[in-house]
Design a protein around this motif. Structure first.
Motif: not given
Lengths: 202, 102
Positions: A21, A25, A28, A38-39, A41-43, A45-46, B28-30, B33, B40-41, B43-45, B47-48, B74
């Protein structure tokens, strides 16, 4: 620039079982042209969430022991080890003028840091490089906090950040020596653990 | 309605809906989104979780631009499509006059 740094941190924080995962990320992020910060920062956080889930208890123990466990240890040490053996005329002070008290304080203090680092090193040997600086910072913070608390609450003096002379060594050298003590102890713990794991695997 | 689909959050539903709109195409993820407004913060949780439940499948696709890492794309699985239909049918179902908990 900052976004790249955040992505590197994301990668470093990602536990092995979430590597797929993290790569997703990152793919992307590489394709993103706008809003990269922003992208990223989100990554981050995850990835921080994954890391907390994987090592949250370890982190909590690393933080909690110096601030809560050390007091219990010191109390136990003085009550059960030092007081029964010091001469009856000697005052049971923490840093007393006499050599017995001073040595006892130095020994119990060093021993508690060594046992703490040894246990942390044994618990998660793979996190040794993170654990040593983290333990150093937390232990130093705890010592300075205790001194500030003593000055402010008990003595009623204003809080000052006067340098603490670790073993009467000059600034920084004392802290580095303290870090080395923790590093050697934690490294010893990691070696014991790895040896035990190897023995079990055979 | 199963407990599994009842627990889906609005954000999760938006991801499922976006994937459903893509049909059999890999997204794609983008793209997800952009379609859902999720960063992303968040979306990915999602998707997982969807992937762990078997509602979404992923695949690595090589990028056209050289030097760039492959991208994970995906799409909904049959199970995911069924879950979305189940949620949709529940949401559009007429109001039941039957009192609950009696």
């Amino acid at each position: 620039m900052i976004a790249d740094l955040l992505m590197k941190l994301t990668y470093a924080l990602t536990p092995k079982d979430q590597a797929l995962w993290s790569e997703a990320m990152r793919g992307e992020y590489a394709a993103e042209s706008r809003g990269r910060l922003g992208w990223a920062a989100g990554c981050l956080m995850v990835a921080s969430g994954w890391r907390l889930k994987a090592d949250g208890l370890w982190l909590a123990i690393i933080f909690a022991v110096p601030f809560f466990g050390f007091d219990i240890w010191s109390h136990w040490w003085w009550q059960n080890v030092i007081l029964p053996v010091i001469p009856s005329g000697s005052k049971p002070v923490i840093i007393g003028p006499d050599d017995i008290n001073r040595m006892a304080f130095f020994f119990q203090s060093g021993l508690k840091y060594m046992l703490y680092a040894l246990a942390i090193g044994m618990w998660r040997p793979r996190l040794l490089r993170v654990a040593v600086p983290l333990m150093t910072m937390i232990c130093l913070a705890q010592v300075y906090w205790a001194l500030a608390h003593y000055n402010w609450v008990i003595e009623g003096q204003p809080v000052t950040f006067v340098y603490l002379h670790w073993m009467n060594l000059p600034p920084v050298i004392g802290e580095l020596a303290f870090m080395m003590l923790l590093a050697v102890s934690a490294g010893g713990g990691a070696l014991i653990r790895r040896a035990a794991d190897r023995k079990q695997a055979k | 309605m199963s407990r599994k689909s009842r627990r889906l959050s609005p954000q999760t539903l938006s991801v499922l809906t976006a994937l459903s709109a893509g049909g059999q195409n890999w997204l794609y993820g983008l793209e997800l989104s952009a379609a859902t407004g999720l960063k992303s913060g968040s979306l990915y949780p999602i998707l997982i979780r969807l992937s762990e439940r078997g509602l979404v499948e992923g695949q690595w696709l090589e990028t056209e631009k050289p030097g760039r890492p492959p991208r994970h794309a995906y799409r909904l699985t049959g199970q995911g499509r069924a879950a979305l239909i189940e949620v949709d049918s529940h949401e559009t179902a007429p109001f039941s006059a039957e009192p609950r908990g009696v």
